[in-house]
Motif scaffolding. Structure first.
Motif, PDB file in Angstrom:
ATOM      1  N   ASN A  12       0.831  -1.088   0.051  1.00 52.92           N
ATOM      2  CA  ASN A  12      -0.066   0.070  -0.009  1.00 52.92           C
ATOM      3  C   ASN A  12       0.764   1.386  -0.041  1.00 52.92           C
ATOM      4  O   ASN A  12       1.315   1.643   0.925  1.00 52.92           O
ATOM      5  CB  ASN A  12      -0.957   0.034   1.188  1.00 52.92           C
ATOM      6  N   PRO A  13       0.874   1.860  -1.002  1.00 57.57           N
ATOM      7  CA  PRO A  13       1.911   3.328  -1.265  1.00 57.57           C
ATOM      8  C   PRO A  13       1.238   4.375  -0.127  1.00 57.57           C
ATOM      9  O   PRO A  13       2.074   5.207   0.058  1.00 57.57           O
ATOM     10  CB  PRO A  13       1.615   3.835  -2.642  1.00 57.57           C
ATOM     11  N   PHE A  14      -0.048   4.316   0.349  1.00 59.26           N
ATOM     12  CA  PHE A  14      -0.364   5.384   0.998  1.00 59.26           C
ATOM     13  C   PHE A  14       0.273   5.320   2.387  1.00 59.26           C
ATOM     14  O   PHE A  14       0.129   6.044   3.399  1.00 59.26           O
ATOM     15  CB  PHE A  14      -2.093   5.055   1.257  1.00 59.26           C
ATOM     16  N   ASN A  15       0.877   4.149   2.750  1.00 61.74           N
ATOM     17  CA  ASN A  15       1.818   4.021   4.162  1.00 61.74           C
ATOM     18  C   ASN A  15       2.620   4.616   4.224  1.00 61.74           C
ATOM     19  O   ASN A  15       3.154   5.319   5.259  1.00 61.74           O
ATOM     20  CB  ASN A  15       2.014   2.481   4.166  1.00 61.74           C
ATOM     21  N   ALA A  16       3.078   5.534   3.138  1.00 65.21           N
ATOM     22  CA  ALA A  16       4.016   6.512   2.999  1.00 65.21           C
ATOM     23  C   ALA A  16       3.919   7.953   3.558  1.00 65.21           C
ATOM     24  O   ALA A  16       4.426   9.000   3.704  1.00 65.21           O
ATOM     25  CB  ALA A  16       4.726   6.341   1.559  1.00 65.21           C
TER      26      ALA A  16
END
Length: 82
Positions: A12-16
């Protein structure tokens, strides 16, 4: 039940994103305009746009539509309410 339950944290790129970036991302993907977000969060429009562009860079997207599509693909939005 979490909206992003089907994606592992690594996928999940939103974890960044920071908490504030996530907050603004959800507001943008609901169709709220920068001046309205600015007023609600008591931040300047310039600050909101700084968060937007930082998110775009982290997520490798170039506009709000791409951001919304990415959020849908990663289970971050409840598409039944869209």
């Amino acid at each position: 039940m979490a909206l992003n339950q089907f994606k592992s944290p690594e996928e999940n790129p939103f974890n960044a994103l920071s908490e504030r970036e996530l907050q603004i991302m959800f507001m943008i993907t609901r169709g709220e305009k920068v001046p309205d977000i600015s007023e609600q969060l008591m931040l300047s429009t310039k600050t909101i746009n700084s968060y937007r562009y930082r998110m775009f860079e982290k997520l490798n997207v170039s506009n709000d539509v791409e951001l919304t599509h990415l959020a849908i693909r990663h289970g971050m939005l409840n598409t039944e309410k869209l």
